[in-house]
Design an enzyme around this catalytic site. Structure first.
Site, PDB file in Angstrom:
ATOM      1  N   LYS A 114       0.836  -1.193   0.000  1.00 16.62           N
ATOM      2  CA  LYS A 114       0.000   0.000   0.000  1.00 16.62           C
ATOM      3  C   LYS A 114       0.878   1.253   0.000  1.00 16.62           C
ATOM      4  O   LYS A 114       2.009   1.234   0.516  1.00 16.62           O
ATOM      5  CB  LYS A 114      -0.872   0.053   1.259  1.00 16.62           C
ATOM      6  CG  LYS A 114      -1.931  -1.015   1.386  1.00 16.62           C
ATOM      7  CD  LYS A 114      -2.674  -0.845   2.710  1.00 16.62           C
ATOM      8  CE  LYS A 114      -3.706  -1.937   2.915  1.00 16.62           C
ATOM      9  NZ  LYS A 114      -4.867  -1.777   2.045  1.00 16.62           N
TER      10      LYS A 114
ATOM     11  N   ARG B 217     -10.250 -11.461   2.001  1.00 13.42           N
ATOM     12  CA  ARG B 217     -11.157 -12.474   1.456  1.00 13.42           C
ATOM     13  C   ARG B 217     -10.541 -13.875   1.529  1.00 13.42           C
ATOM     14  O   ARG B 217     -11.264 -14.867   1.568  1.00 13.42           O
ATOM     15  CB  ARG B 217     -11.528 -12.112   0.011  1.00 13.42           C
ATOM     16  CG  ARG B 217     -10.363 -12.051  -0.940  1.00 13.42           C
ATOM     17  CD  ARG B 217     -10.688 -11.294  -2.223  1.00 13.42           C
ATOM     18  NE  ARG B 217     -10.911  -9.875  -1.957  1.00 13.42           N
ATOM     19  CZ  ARG B 217     -11.239  -8.983  -2.900  1.00 13.42           C
ATOM     20  NH1 ARG B 217     -11.394  -9.368  -4.157  1.00 13.42           N
ATOM     21  NH2 ARG B 217     -11.423  -7.719  -2.594  1.00 13.42           N
TER      22      ARG B 217
END
Length: 503
Positions: A281, A355
């Site tokens: 990120k 996920r």
């Protein structure tokens, strides 16, 4: 965890006789001058003087506003906070169509008034509590508003939590105070976990914290460490956790009362810090990534609240805990992992890690045959783009999704039902595995839910709640919501359990 335990009780005393540093009284706004409500036992002269004082200082009674006044003759309290209720009408509390909205007005008014205090004052709340649900709303807002996280302050005494809170109510409505206090305390505990720095809160210490909390409660705890996860085939947790020297954990909490007729399973995403892994990120996007475990915090604390309330429903909470770091052993884009249960996933973006750990836990949770399965996750930035910072997105099977949204309406947490467009599924097609873990940017919140759907059997009632924005407040405090961790969606999950227990 370090937020203070709030001392809150109910009392049938009249507002005029309430012995406290601060008396909180509701004030409505409207076409006419502001009016005091919910304190009908106050002498007419006292009510009139409070209304005149509000007018004199220019306070209209607007919702979420408040003003503090010196004590006046006829009151035992040393000072008064007039809490704005907007266009609130007490009759709404007994209206099936309006009650939920009226309860939220009370929560915010109580929370805003309590949040304005910082010197350890004692407080009596004389807001409308004519029903059990209204008393619960006032107590919930008050305890949420009293939240203070000062564990890492060198001088924590500069802002002192309220000394005690008394909710003035009648004997019939008083039980609502206890229920509201339990639920709000659970939300505050979730806030504590989310606010804790990742230096100190990582998978092992998170697991230990909830195990310690289970002691003294009728809650069973099972913890799988990194070695057990790898040997048993939990490829999502194992893969995500490889980049950190602090290995992953899967925690199962079980509350199984004898008279339970239904079974609720909660699955929480618990990424204790998310750097993005090798798909790193930008620096600014990491600032609040200690909050990426808010789903697991909510799942755990909801279960403890349900146990404390003694609700007759079986609840299991699965906490999928990992730290997503770019260490030398980190999983790489193009790696293929095998999720618990056998499905394979090509990892095309290591920052789509939530996920993967959820997939492991969702498959495991279904082995117990729950009547309702709910996962909670700070899953996508797309949720914020679609619904903003205060509204969670809910996806899943129609029945489960709608059940969660309706429960949120009762609890006062804002949620909105979202669809699963069938054309999005093809984005996850892979040439080397059953599916890949990332798709296109458009519809990212829906796409993440569709990915999770691949790990839920067609016959299971399942809802997915994306709390990416609502779980962590980066703006100014408001109502009963502080800056930083919010505790969303603990209140909704407890309400879902209560409704499930009721039939």
């Amino acid at each position: 965890m370090s937020s203070p335990i709030i001392d809150i009780t109910s009392d049938t005393s009249s507002p005029a006789k309430a012995r406290a540093d601060v008396l909180v009284v509701g004030l409505t706004s409207g076409k006419d001058d502001p009016q005091v409500v919910g304190a009908g036992e106050l002498p007419k002269a006292v009510r009139s003087e409070l209304e005149s004082a509000a007018k004199a200082v220019g306070f209209s009674g607007a919702a979420d506003g408040s003003v503090r006044l010196p004590g006046i003759k006829g009151l035992s309290a040393s000072s008064v906070i007039l809490a704005g209720l907007g266009s609130f009408d007490e009759l709404d509390l007994i209206s099936e169509a309006q009650a939920d909205a009226a309860h939220e007005v009370l929560r915010r008014a109580a929370g805003s008034a309590i949040r304005s205090l910082s010197k350890g004052e004692t407080v009596a709340l004389a807001l409308p509590t004519g029903t059990t649900e209204a008393a619960e709303a006032v107590a919930t807002g008050a305890v949420l508003g009293a939240y203070l996280y000062a564990e890492y302050l060198s001088e924590p005494g500069k802002r002192k939590p309220v000394g005690s809170i008394t909710v003035l109510t009648d004997s019939k409505s008083a039980p609502g105070v206890d229920r509201g206090a339990h639920i709000a305390a659970a939300a505050n505990r979730a806030r504590d976990l989310v606010n804790q720095p990742p230096l100190d809160l990582y998978p092992e210490t998170f697991a230990q914290a909830v195990a310690d909390q289970a002691k003294g409660r009728k809650v069973k705890v099972t913890v799988l460490d990194d070695a057990a996860l790898e040997s048993q085939g939990y490829g999502g947790l194992t893969g995500v956790g490889k980049g950190s020297p602090r290995g992953p954990r899967l925690v199962k909490l079980e509350y199984s009362p004898r008279r339970a007729g239904r079974h609720l399973a909660l699955v929480g995403k618990g990424i204790t810090f998310d750097s993005g892994g090798l798909s790193l990120k930008p620096a600014a996007s990491m600032e609040d990534m200690k909050s990426d475990m808010a789903g697991a915090a909510a799942a755990a604390q909801s279960l403890f609240a349900i146990a404390d309330l003694g609700l007759p429903v079986k609840v299991t909470a699965w906490l999928a805990l990992a730290e997503n770091m770019p260490g030398g052993n980190a999983q790489r884009p193009s790696d293929v992992i095998r999720i618990f249960g056998g499905k394979t996933v090509e990892v095309t973006n290591t920052d789509a890690e939530g996920r993967l750990v959820l997939a492991d836990a969702l498959v495991a949770a279904q082995q117990d045959g729950p009547d309702l399965l709910i996962d909670i996750a700070t899953l996508t930035g797309a949720q914020v783009i679609a619904l903003g910072n205060r509204v969670s997105g809910v996806m899943g099977t129609n029945g489960a999704r709608n059940r969660v949204v309706l429960a949120a309406g009762v609890s006062g947490e804002q949620m909105w039902p979202m669809p699963f467009p069938e054309e999005i599924r093809s984005q996850f097609d892979s040439t080397v595995a059953d599916l890949k873990n990332s798709g296109k940017r458009a519809g990212g919140m829906l796409a993440a839910g569709i990915f999770l759907k691949e790990f839920v059997s067609d016959d299971v009632e399942w809802a997915h709640i994306d709390i990416a924005g609502p779980s962590y407040n980066t703006e100014s405090p408001w109502g009963y919501t502080p800056k930083a961790a919010t505790g969303v969606p603990v209140r909704t999950l407890v309400e879902v359990a209560a409704q499930l227990a009721g039939g």
